[in-house]
Write a protein that holds these residues in place. Sequence first.
Motif, short mmCIF file in Angstrom:
data_model
loop_
_atom_site.label_atom_id
_atom_site.label_comp_id
_atom_site.label_asym_id
_atom_site.label_seq_id
_atom_site.Cartn_x
_atom_site.Cartn_y
_atom_site.Cartn_z
N HIS A 1 -55.01 -5.76 38.82
CA HIS A 1 -55.70 -5.86 40.11
C HIS A 1 -56.85 -4.87 40.25
O HIS A 1 -57.69 -5.00 41.15
N LEU A 2 -56.91 -3.88 39.36
CA LEU A 2 -57.97 -2.88 39.44
C LEU A 2 -59.30 -3.47 39.04
O LEU A 2 -59.41 -4.22 38.07
N HIS A 3 -60.32 -3.11 39.78
CA HIS A 3 -61.66 -3.66 39.54
C HIS A 3 -62.13 -3.40 38.12
O HIS A 3 -62.70 -4.29 37.46
N ILE A 4 -61.87 -2.22 37.63
CA ILE A 4 -62.39 -1.85 36.31
C ILE A 4 -61.73 -2.68 35.21
O ILE A 4 -62.35 -2.98 34.18
N LEU A 5 -60.49 -3.09 35.41
CA LEU A 5 -59.82 -3.93 34.42
C LEU A 5 -60.10 -5.40 34.64
O LEU A 5 -60.07 -6.18 33.69
N GLN A 6 -60.39 -5.80 35.87
CA GLN A 6 -60.78 -7.18 36.13
C GLN A 6 -62.10 -7.49 35.44
O GLN A 6 -62.29 -8.56 34.87
N LYS A 7 -63.00 -6.52 35.45
CA LYS A 7 -64.27 -6.68 34.76
C LYS A 7 -64.02 -6.84 33.26
O LYS A 7 -64.66 -7.65 32.59
N ASN A 8 -63.07 -6.08 32.76
CA ASN A 8 -62.72 -6.16 31.35
C ASN A 8 -62.14 -7.54 31.02
O ASN A 8 -62.45 -8.12 29.97
N LYS A 9 -61.28 -8.07 31.92
CA LYS A 9 -60.71 -9.39 31.72
C LYS A 9 -61.80 -10.45 31.71
O LYS A 9 -61.75 -11.41 30.95
N LYS A 10 -62.80 -10.28 32.58
CA LYS A 10 -63.91 -11.23 32.64
C LYS A 10 -64.68 -11.24 31.32
O LYS A 10 -65.04 -12.30 30.80
N GLU A 11 -64.91 -10.05 30.78
CA GLU A 11 -65.62 -9.96 29.51
C GLU A 11 -64.81 -10.60 28.39
O GLU A 11 -65.36 -11.29 27.52
N GLU A 12 -63.49 -10.40 28.40
CA GLU A 12 -62.64 -11.01 27.39
C GLU A 12 -62.66 -12.53 27.50
O GLU A 12 -62.69 -13.23 26.47
N ALA A 13 -62.64 -13.04 28.75
CA ALA A 13 -62.68 -14.49 28.95
C ALA A 13 -63.99 -15.08 28.44
O ALA A 13 -64.01 -16.15 27.83
N GLU A 14 -65.10 -14.38 28.71
CA GLU A 14 -66.39 -14.86 28.24
C GLU A 14 -66.46 -14.84 26.72
O GLU A 14 -66.99 -15.77 26.10
N THR A 15 -65.89 -13.80 26.11
CA THR A 15 -65.87 -13.72 24.65
C THR A 15 -65.02 -14.84 24.06
O THR A 15 -65.39 -15.46 23.05
N LEU A 16 -63.86 -15.10 24.68
CA LEU A 16 -62.99 -16.17 24.21
C LEU A 16 -63.67 -17.53 24.32
O LEU A 16 -63.54 -18.37 23.43
N LYS A 17 -64.40 -17.74 25.40
CA LYS A 17 -65.11 -19.00 25.60
C LYS A 17 -66.12 -19.24 24.48
O LYS A 17 -66.22 -20.34 23.93
#
Length: 476
Positions: A395-411
């Motif tokens: 739920h932390l913003h700093i890790l949500q940003k990290n999750k977004k980057e991981e999702a974009e990389t996976l895509k």
Amino acid sequence: MSFKDYIPTINVQFGNSTKKTPTTLTVAKNNINHFANISKLASSFINNGSPVWRNLSELIYLLDCYEDNPVVQAIINIDADAFGNMKFYIKDLKTEEIVPLNRYEKDNGTLAKLLNNPNPLQSTKEWLKQIRVNYKVFGDGYIYGSVPVGFEDSFDYQDIKVLNGLPPYMMSHVLTGKWLDASNKNDIVEKYVLNSFNGYKRDLHPNTVLHLNDINIRFDQNFNKGKSKLLALKMPITNIAKAFESRNVMIMRRGAMGILSSDAPDNIGGTLPIGEDEITDIQEAYKKYGLLEDQYPYFISPVPVKYQQTAMKVKDLMLFEEIEANAIAIATAYNIPELLAKYYIKGGTFENLSASEKRLYDSTIIPESEDFINALNGFLKLKDFGIELIGSFDHLHILQKNKKEEAETLKVRQEVSEKKFMSGLITYGQYAVEIETELFNKSLENLYIWDLNEKQLNAIFGKQSTEFKKEESNEE
């Protein structure tokens, strides 16, 4: 006021298997060092079920390190604040469904009520931070679960009324002496003892105490207790204290900034000394000068004088650099990114501060929180109910940003892998591995795109219908 100011005397009792009456030793407050010798003596009782005594001189040092040293406190608080951001989720072990703790209602909210308000004085975050600080300062963390009398031998989370963190410097253990062949904690620990400042003691059943301990490779009377990392950091901690002390001395007792001496020549090429009256005149005149509104910025002396600087600049002692170097040593021991320690000391902004915060969670907080959650699951006996607790920081913003980057990389990786599969460069099994998905039909694992029919391709790319799945199942 430090911890030792609260302790007038210490009563230590050694159980003796050959005597019915225990020996009592009173140690005066000012004779704390004598306790080290007592702890060595206690090691001889490791196998006869005697109490494990607290090394009070060590405990006082650890508590004072945290309470008196601002750098030590800041570094440990960085860790504890991050750990306190944990949110609880519940996972159903059968369906693998994960829901937030507050949405789990199969027990009518009993578990949520316990963890949202572990005790009357603390919120969940305060409770987690206190446990974490104690663990990092002393190498031990204790959680006591209060259950009805008679339930100590067998209870679960529904029987627990409150969860309290216990101060490690007030805890002692009584061992059974049967640790070598023990298969559970009760075979090792006969009881825990909570010692209070007013002489009151409370015996605690070992089942009601969750003991978390850091690594301890020393086999002595405290072999089942953790060792604080602060013990190995005595030199950098001392250096920091002395650096702060030096700065304080220079501010409080810095002395004269310089020396004004006579510059009036005599008849033989020397200088005349300044008389007592002239010294008084110069000192009085000097009070009128400075950088305040009612002061003159420049000093004009009534007599010829010369100035010689005597004050040393603080920066020349490199005290700030000394504090920073030792802070990094402490941060490294606690696996705290050094940039976060520098940020505390220097302030300001750093371009890669966000990366350091991510590293703190990825390499320290999240892995260690998994160990904590596993221990808590066992203590609360959640698996008996087909569930387990999960600690999350997503739920932390700093890790949500990290999750977004991981999702974009996976895509991007999925798009590249799909082109390779469509071009016949890889098999369906290799494609499934690269896009991190499960095979819908294992028999197709080694086939290339030209080996697959239209229905199979539609199934691979998510276009299969329920009828198609049934048809494929019948074909197999």
